[in-house]
Scaffold this active site. Structure first.
Site, PDB file in Angstrom:
ATOM      1  CG  HIS A 132       1.760  -3.474 -10.416  1.00 21.89           C
ATOM      2  ND1 HIS A 132       2.638  -3.982  -9.494  1.00 21.89           N
ATOM      3  CD2 HIS A 132       0.884  -2.677  -9.713  1.00 21.89           C
ATOM      4  CE1 HIS A 132       2.313  -3.515  -8.275  1.00 21.89           C
ATOM      5  NE2 HIS A 132       1.274  -2.724  -8.386  1.00 21.89           N
ATOM      6  CG  HIS A 203      -2.116  -5.490  -6.424  1.00 23.52           C
ATOM      7  ND1 HIS A 203      -2.928  -4.517  -5.862  1.00 23.52           N
ATOM      8  CD2 HIS A 203      -0.917  -4.899  -6.627  1.00 23.52           C
ATOM      9  CE1 HIS A 203      -2.248  -3.388  -5.759  1.00 23.52           C
ATOM     10  NE2 HIS A 203      -1.017  -3.592  -6.217  1.00 23.52           N
ATOM     11  CD  GLU A 337       1.212  -5.069  -3.554  1.00 23.58           C
ATOM     12  OE1 GLU A 337       2.052  -5.164  -4.476  1.00 23.58           O
ATOM     13  OE2 GLU A 337       0.704  -3.992  -3.234  1.00 23.58           O
TER      14      GLU A 337
HETATM   15  C1  BGC Z   1       2.103  -0.181  -5.285  1.00 21.55           C
HETATM   16  C2  BGC Z   1       1.570   1.221  -5.276  1.00 21.55           C
HETATM   17  C3  BGC Z   1       0.691   1.405  -6.463  1.00 21.55           C
HETATM   18  C4  BGC Z   1      -0.407   0.379  -6.438  1.00 21.55           C
HETATM   19  C5  BGC Z   1      -1.241   0.483  -7.677  1.00 21.55           C
HETATM   20  C6  BGC Z   1       0.956  -1.125  -5.259  1.00 21.55           C
HETATM   21  O1  BGC Z   1       1.421  -2.433  -5.353  1.00 21.55           O
HETATM   22  O2  BGC Z   1       2.962  -0.413  -4.198  1.00 21.55           O
HETATM   23  O3  BGC Z   1       2.634   2.158  -5.313  1.00 21.55           O
HETATM   24  O4  BGC Z   1       0.153   2.682  -6.522  1.00 21.55           O
HETATM   25  O5  BGC Z   1       0.135  -0.898  -6.377  1.00 21.55           O
HETATM   26  O6  BGC Z   1      -2.460  -0.040  -7.481  1.00 21.55           O
END
Ligand code: BGC
Length: 371
Positions: A132, A203, A337
Site C-alpha cells: 500500500h 480501502h 478493493e
Molecule cells: C490486504 C491485506 C492487508 C490489509 C491491511 C489489504 O488490502 O489485502 O493483506 O493486511 O490490506 O489493512
C-alpha cells in the site's frame, strides 16, 4: 497532460468556510476534522442524497470515514469502519480504513521492480514486501480538497519523485461523488513525469449491518470472476492464475463468506485475502461483485474499470476501538478493493501497471447500494 490539468483547474475552490451550512440537503457541508502531525488542519466534507444516504470524507489520505445507508425497516447505519478523530487515524489501530491506497495498493515482492535498465527499491513495510505505497503511502498524507459540484468532492496530491522509492513525480486526483441513484462513485486520474508503476484503490471496510457489528461471515458475496491469483506465504502471486472452481474461493453464485474464510483460517492470509480476475474487458465499466447482508437486507454491487478485485475479510482486525466506541473484531468487515493484480510490475503476464509520461492513468469504481 490535459485532462488532469483541466480537472485541477476546475477544482480551485477551497471548501472549508466557503460553503453554505444552512441547507444541508442542498449543499456540501464541511468543517475541521482534526490536525495532522504537522499541525495543519484536516477538513471533513459531507455528501448527501435525498434518499437518506450520507457520505463523509476527509483529506487525510483522501479517506471515506462515514457512509450512512438506510434500510427497508427505516434504520440508517454507518456501514464503513473508521475513527471519530485524527488520533485514531494516526494510531496503529488504523489498518488503512477507508483510505486511498497507493502509489501501489497491495504488495510488491521485496519492494523491488525494474523499468528498463533501472532497478528501484521501495520501502518494505510488510516484511519482506512493500504494501500500500510504503511506510508513508498516500493514506498518510494531506490532500488538497475542492468541489466540482454539489454532489462531489475531489482530492489532489502530488507525490514527489523518489517518494517511498518510486520514480517520477506523480500528480493524482481522486473524486468521490454521491448520486441520487444511491451510487458512491470514485474516480481517479494521475500523470507522471517519469516511467513508474501506479495502482490506486479505495480501502473501505464494509459491514452492511453497520460498522462494529459482529462479523461479516453471514454476508453473501457473489464475484463476477472465475479465476484468481494464487499466492505464496507472503501473499505474493506465484505468477500463475488459477480457477476458483473447487477452491474455498468459489463465489460465482451468492455464497456466505463463512465457508471460505474458515477454510482458509490457517493459511498465511488467515482467511480470504485474494485477488480475483474480473471478467470482461479492462477499461470497460463492468460488475465485479455483489454483497448482500441477510440481516439488514442491504446490498452493494461493485462496478469497476479495473482488471482485479482484492477481497479481504478483515482477518487482521484485532478488536480495536472505532467510531462511537465500537469494537472492530476479527472478520467484522470486508474490503472489496478494485485494482490491478498484486506484484504486477514483476509479472509480465499480468495487465501492466506501467505509467509513462504523457499518459493519463484513469480508474472508475462504483459502489451501488440498495435496501
Ligand atoms: C490486504 C491485506 C492487508 C490489509 C491491511 C489489504 O488490502 O489485502 O493483506 O493486511 O490490506 O489493512
Amino acid at each position: 497532460m490535459s485532462s488532469l490539468r483541466t480537472l485541477s483547474t476546475l477544482l480551485l475552490l477551497p471548501l472549508a468556510g466557503c460553503l453554505s451550512m444552512e441547507e444541508p440537503t442542498q449543499s456540501i457541508r464541511s468543517g475541521v476534522f482534526g490536525q495532522a502531525p504537522s499541525g495543519e488542519d484536516i477538513h471533513w466534507y459531507e455528501l448527501r442524497n435525498s434518499n437518506g444516504m450520507i457520505a463523509r470524507v476527509h483529506n487525510w489520505g483522501a479517506t471515506l470515514y462515514e457512509l450512512h445507508i438506510p434500510s427497508a425497516g427505516g434504520r440508517i447505519a454507518d456501514v464503513v469502519l473508521g475513527f471519530d478523530d485524527m488520533e485514531g487515524y494516526l494510531s496503529g489501530d488504523n489498518q488503512y480504513f477507508g483510505c486511498t491506497a497507493g502509489r501501489y495498493a497491495n504488495r510488491i515482492a521485496n519492494g523491488r521492480f525494474s523499468i528498463g535498465d533501472n532497478e528501484y527499491q521501495l520501502a518494505t513495510n510488510n516484511d519482506p514486501n512493500h504494501l500500500h505505497g510504503g511506510a508513508r503511502g498516500l493514506d498518510k498524507v494531506i490532500w488538497s480538497a475542492a468541489s466540482s459540484g454539489m454532489d462531489s468532492v475531489s482530492f489532489s496530491y502530488t507525490s514527489p519523485d523518489g517518494d517511498e522509492g518510486y520514480p517520477g513525480e506523480v500528480s493524482i486526483v481522486v473524486s468521490y461523488t454521491l448520486t441520487e441513484a444511491d451510487v458512491l462513485v470514485i474516480e481517479y486520474e494521475a500523470e507522471t513525469t517519469a516511467p513508474t508503476h501506479l495502482n490506486l484503490t479505495h480501502h473501505s471496510y464494509f459491514n452492511l449491518s453497520g460498522a462494529g457489528s459482529d462479523t461479516v461471515l453471514d454476508h453473501e458475496l457473489q464475484l463476477f470472476a472465475s479465476r484468481y491469483t494464487p499466492t505464496d506465504d507472503t501473499l505474493i502471486p506465484t505468477g500463475e492464475t488459477g480457477p476458483i472452481s473447487g477452491t474455498p474461493l468459489d463465489f460465482r453464485t451468492p455464497t456466505a463468506l463463512r465457508g471460505g474464510a474458515e477454510a482458509l483460517a490457517s493459511s498465511a492470509a488467515l482467511g480470504i485475502d485474494h485477488n480475483f480476475l474480473i471478467e470482461g474487458a479492462q477499461g470497460a465499466l463492468r460488475t465485479a461483485a455483489y454483497l448482500h447482508d441477510p440481516v439488514s437486507r442491504r446490498s452493494m454491487t461493485v462496478h469497476t474499470t479495473e482488471p482485479g478485485l482484492q477481497v479481504y475479510t478483515g482477518n487482521f482486525l484485532f478488536g480495536q476501538t472505532g467510531k462511537g466506541g465500537k469494537t472492530y473484531a476479527h472478520r467484522s468487515a470486508v474490503c472489496l478493493e478494485t485494482q490491478h493484480y498484486p506484484d504486477s510490475p514483476n509479472h509480465l503476464g499480468f495487465p501492466t501497471t506501467l505509467l509513462l509520461p504523457g499518459e493519463t492513468y484513469t480508474h472508475h469504481t462504483e459502489y451501488r447500494f440498495a435496501w
